[in-house]
Enzyme design. Structure first.
Site, PDB file in Angstrom:
ATOM      1  N   ASP A  92       0.855  -1.177   0.000  1.00  0.00           N
ATOM      2  CA  ASP A  92       0.000   0.000   0.000  1.00  0.00           C
ATOM      3  C   ASP A  92       0.897   1.236   0.000  1.00  0.00           C
ATOM      4  OD1 ASP A  92      -2.175   1.615   0.052  1.00  0.00           O
ATOM      5  OD2 ASP A  92      -2.776   1.131   2.103  1.00  0.00           O
ATOM      6  N   ASP A 266      -8.213  -6.951   0.584  1.00  0.00           N
ATOM      7  CA  ASP A 266      -7.379  -7.024   1.783  1.00  0.00           C
ATOM      8  C   ASP A 266      -8.157  -6.399   2.922  1.00  0.00           C
ATOM      9  OD1 ASP A 266      -5.962  -4.261   2.898  1.00  0.00           O
ATOM     10  OD2 ASP A 266      -6.730  -4.070   0.859  1.00  0.00           O
TER      11      ASP A 266
END
Length: 372
Positions: A92, A266
């Site tokens: 990320d 996720d």
């Protein structure tokens, strides 16, 4: 044309199953990615994570930037070697922390300056620096830096963040360049405003990415709004590229999103719940703090292939939770990640056999029936 193959093997309505092929291995889709924020899936070894069936884990730029530092990880052989995970890793970009740590950052058109929540030191993150950090870490999937806005928010605020994220997407693409065997994903923003979502998606497609994420959802809006935004966004994205819904979510969120064409997910939920005494199962979510389990000799699920679910009694798990024992957190986190992977494996099989709607309905029925 992306150098990362995405082979779709079957579809059932909008739901589809296939493989994203990386040099380090394939990601079977639909896929759930356990979150390994600080180079660890909390409470679990990488062997336990792999045993659950996970093909890919997620790391975080912001947290790894603060400690141990991207340059240090690179000098130690990269994130895969550092954490002993030799399959794909998605990182990320730090965009979520732009929202979640709003009190500790200053945002401008060029980037964001964070004040470390650890020691107060300052750290500058731009689209270019975020891509550089992910390159140093050795990420298989790099995410563009974006601005995520907490909902509800005004249209003006949502549109400003969406347009800034598009600008940062273009800069991220230029900074990423041509990295053999690695992918760059753009991130759709636009909050809960349908035309902004469509505009963001079209802008990203014009830039061109290896995959497309949908960000800025599950940040305060009801589930029906999230699903409506997916229905506006997904048709704008290329059918031959992976679609990733960031930070989602519950098993029900996931199944409903798969039915709308999402390939990757996720969420911290399974490990966070495990650390707080909660187990995800085909019978629904079980709170092991509950006194009713103190004398329950049954395992969480005798049919599971996960030792945490199959080999320990609910009474023992209740005891561990009540005592605050670390083993309880490990076993419940292991169970939860395993359940999520089992859910995804069932979805893949159901899509391949064109019975996904029946599979999803059976899951919902099982959760509703509960333990007894």
């Amino acid at each position: 044309m992306s150098k990362i193959p995405f082979n779709i093997s079957a579809a059932d309505g909008a739901a589809r199953t296939g493989e994203i092929v990386f040099p380090r291995g394939e990601i079977r889709t639909p896929a759930f990615m356990p979150v390994g924020t600080a180079a660890t899936v909390k409470a679990l070894t990488v062997d336990q994570v792999r045993q659950t069936g996970a093909d890919v884990v997620l790391g975080n730029v912001y947290h790894l930037m603060l400690r141990p530092g991207a340059e240090r990880v690179a000098a130690l052989g990269g994130l895969h070697h550092f954490m002993r995970w030799q399959r794909p890793i998605l990182t990320d970009s730090g965009g979520f922390q732009v929202m979640s740590l709003a009190a500790l950052r200053k945002l401008d058109n060029d980037g964001v300056t964070f004040q470390s929540h650890i020691d107060g030191s300052t750290h500058r993150l731009t689209p270019e620096r975020s891509v550089e950090i992910q390159r140093l870490l050795g990420a298989d999937v790099t995410m563009q830096l974006d601005e995520c806005v907490r909902l509800p928010a005004s249209r003006d605020e949502v549109e400003r963040a969406m347009r800034l994220s598009l600008d940062w997407a273009e800069r991220s693409k230029a900074a990423f360049g041509d990295q053999e065997g690695r992918a760059l994903f753009g991130i759709v923003q636009g909050g809960d405003v349908a035309d902004l979502r469509r505009g963001s998606a079209r802008g990203l497609v014009d830039i061109g990415f290896d995959g497309y994420a949908v960000g800025g959802l599950a940040v305060g809006e009801p589930q029906d709004v999230m699903l409506a935004m997916l229905e506006e966004t997904v048709p704008e994205l290329p059918a031959d590229r992976p679609r990733y819904l960031m930070g989602v979510g519950t098993p029900d969120d996931i199944l409903k999103s798969v039915s709308r064409g999402i390939d990757m997910f996720d969420c911290v939920m399974p490990t966070r719940a495990g650390r707080h005494g909660q187990a995800f199962t085909r019978f629904g979510k079980i709170n092991l703090k509950n006194a009713r389990f103190a004398d329950d000799p049954r395992p969480l699920d005798e049919e599971s292939d996960c030792p945490a679910a199959r080999d320990y009694s609910r009474a023992y798990l209740h005891h561990l939770v009540k005592c605050g024992e670390i083993l309880g957190m490990t076993l419940l986190s292991w169970n939860n990640i395993s359940y999520y992977q089992r859910l995804m494996g069932g979805a893949r099989a159901a899509i391949a056999e064109r019975r996904f709607a029946a599979y999803a309905a059976a899951c919902v029925e099982g959760w509703a029936k509960g333990l007894d």
